[in-house]
Design a protein around this motif. Structure first.
Motif, short mmCIF file in Angstrom:
data_model
loop_
_atom_site.label_atom_id
_atom_site.label_comp_id
_atom_site.label_asym_id
_atom_site.label_seq_id
_atom_site.Cartn_x
_atom_site.Cartn_y
_atom_site.Cartn_z
N LEU A 397 0.81 -1.29 -0.17
CA LEU A 397 0.20 -0.37 -0.16
C LEU A 397 0.91 1.04 0.15
O LEU A 397 0.51 1.67 -1.14
N ALA A 398 2.29 1.05 0.82
CA ALA A 398 3.10 2.56 0.92
C ALA A 398 3.84 2.59 -0.68
O ALA A 398 3.16 3.86 -1.20
N VAL A 399 3.92 1.89 -1.02
CA VAL A 399 4.50 1.86 -2.44
C VAL A 399 3.00 2.50 -3.50
O VAL A 399 4.05 3.09 -3.59
N CYS A 400 2.16 1.54 -3.24
CA CYS A 400 1.65 1.65 -4.11
C CYS A 400 1.21 3.03 -4.47
O CYS A 400 1.25 4.55 -5.64
N PHE A 401 0.81 4.36 -2.65
CA PHE A 401 0.71 5.77 -2.34
C PHE A 401 1.47 6.31 -3.34
O PHE A 401 1.30 7.87 -3.63
N VAL A 402 2.44 5.95 -2.57
CA VAL A 402 4.00 6.85 -3.42
C VAL A 402 4.59 7.07 -4.42
O VAL A 402 4.44 8.22 -5.45
N ALA A 403 4.27 5.93 -5.20
CA ALA A 403 4.05 6.33 -7.07
C ALA A 403 3.37 6.26 -8.00
O ALA A 403 3.30 6.60 -8.65
N SER A 404 1.93 6.08 -6.88
CA SER A 404 0.65 5.65 -8.28
C SER A 404 0.81 6.96 -8.84
O SER A 404 0.11 7.06 -10.33
N ASP A 405 0.22 7.99 -8.34
CA ASP A 405 0.31 9.67 -9.05
C ASP A 405 1.31 10.10 -9.81
O ASP A 405 0.84 10.01 -11.04
N ARG A 406 2.46 9.47 -9.26
CA ARG A 406 3.23 10.01 -10.50
C ARG A 406 3.45 8.74 -12.26
O ARG A 406 4.19 9.27 -12.89
#
Length: 418
Positions: A397-406
């Motif tokens: 989840l943490a990686v997803c939230f950090v990377a998804s918008d970018r």
């Protein structure tokens, strides 16, 4: 009615028009049988490790031995797929994997249930599969004309996911009726079927001139350099890597989840793995029934997020039926993510680099779950299996939230891929 109208039926039929190509049809049938056998052995190896050791650490170690060779050999395998006859690469690797299955069957028939020998045979099969995977995936583009490539990719993905469902389902029945040895024996038989099919197929055309041996190391890294230089590919690899390393190893821990968390036996274990396979099959069929070039960025982000939430819910539940539903949903989401990434590679990467980029993807596709199973299995005795599952879900989840918008911003720059 929208469904079953002549136009709808024609559209569905067009999704499978690659099967009109004789060589691709032969490849698909043989490959499907071989993949089912591979899942039979994978289930058998996991259950044998659990039955002998009763340790989640050994489950992770065995899964690691099967999948980790991809991390070491994927660059070399990608070069082989681009520089060698792909048919011969697949054929030789199938022979080696069959020998490993025969050896493990013989050991079990002789009464040996050694975990050390299980690691040896699993590692041999893992090495063979690591070298085979890029050639097997890249060969598809040589078996069909360009206009049928999307259909061939969808069929190949559906074939893999059908094996993920059928393999564990058949393995559960065989395991209960005939024992673990039958799983390895049937896998050896499945390899022999594919070998016969491969021997009857023509040599694969060379996608590029054979490179001097001194250049193979540089060529092996070229796939990774290409991925790093193309923004949308780099974004897809980041998101799929997060899913692979954090949660893809959970099905490998199904024996421990079945007995320790849900108080079920081998039937529960087989049901959980079959539920994940059924979800994968449903995900493959669903993706094949839509326009694969639309909203891929959104799809990947949503389904990695969904798989993460399933891992968190699995860490909290005590209900077996809910666990089955979560395994199904995880299988569905993981496969949608994987097929999206594969479709992007096949449709956008140049032919002379496709094997190496698929080799780079193979690091995520096979080595990622190995790392996931290893660290989850090792963390379970330290903090408990539920804590390990929850930690995997939270990390993803943490990686997803950090990377998804970018990632979405990068991918949406490609108008044809929105």
């Amino acid at each position: 009615m929208r469904f079953f109208s002549p136009r709808w039926l024609a559209r569905q039929a067009s999704r499978f028009d690659a099967l009109a190509c004789r060589d691709f049809r032969r490849f698909t049938y043989g490959n499907g049988v071989s993949l089912i056998g591979t899942w039979l052995q994978r289930v058998g190896a996991g259950w044998l490790a659990w039955e002998v050791s009763r340790s989640s650490v050994w489950l992770g170690v065995v899964a690691f031995a099967d999948l980790f060779p991809t991390l070491l050999l994927a660059p070399l395998a990608g070069v082989m797929a681009d520089r060698c006859d792909r048919r011969k690469v697949v054929l030789y690797c199938q022979c080696v994997a069959m020998a490993a299955a025969v050896l493990q069957s013989g050991l079990l028939l002789a009464g040996s249930r050694s975990l050390a020998w299980l690691l040896v045979t699993t590692s041999i099969a893992g090495i063979a599969n690591a070298l085979c995977q890029p050639a097997r995936m890249a060969w598809i583009s040589s078996l069909v004309p360009q206009r049928r490539l999307a259909s061939a990719v969808a069929i190949n993905s559906l074939c893999f996911n059908l094996a993920r469902f059928a393999g564990p389902a058949v393995a559960g029945v065989v395991l209960l009726e005939f024992g673990t040895v039958a799983l390895f024996g049937l896998n050896a038989l499945s390899y022999s079927v594919f070998i016969v099919v491969l021997m009857r197929m023509p040599a694969a055309p060379m996608p590029a001139g054979t490179a001097p041996s001194a250049r193979w190391l540089g060529d092996a890294l070229e796939g990774f350099r290409y991925v790093g230089s193309v923004a949308y590919l780099r974004g897809v690899f980041v998101v799929t890597a997060a899913s692979a390393v954090c949660i893809r190893g959970i099905p490998e821990l199904a024996p421990a989840i079945s007995e320790q968390l849900l108080q079920q036996g081998p039937r529960g274990f087989a049901s959980l793995v079959a539920a994940a396979g059924a979800g994968a099959l449903a995900g493959g069929a669903w993706f094949g029934g839509r326009d694969g070039a639309r909203c891929v960025a959104t799809l990947i982000g949503r389904h990695v997020l969904a798989a993460s939430l399933c891992a968190l819910a699995l860490a909290l539940t005590h209900d077996f039926r809910l666990a089955l539903a979560l395994f199904f949903a995880m299988g569905f989401s993981v496969v949608v993510t994987g097929i999206g990434a594969q479709t992007l590679i096949h449709l956008s990467v140049p032919e002379h680099l496709r094997g190496r980029v698929l080799g780079a993807y193979g690091v995520i596709f096979r080595a990622g779950p190995a790392l996931s199973a290893l660290w989850l299995g090792t963390a379970a005795p330290l903090g408990g299996l539920r804590v390990a599952l929850g930690l995997g879900g939270l990390l993803c989840l943490a990686v997803c939230f950090v990377a998804s918008d970018r990632v979405r911003r990068v991918l949406r720059k490609l108008a044809w891929w929105r």
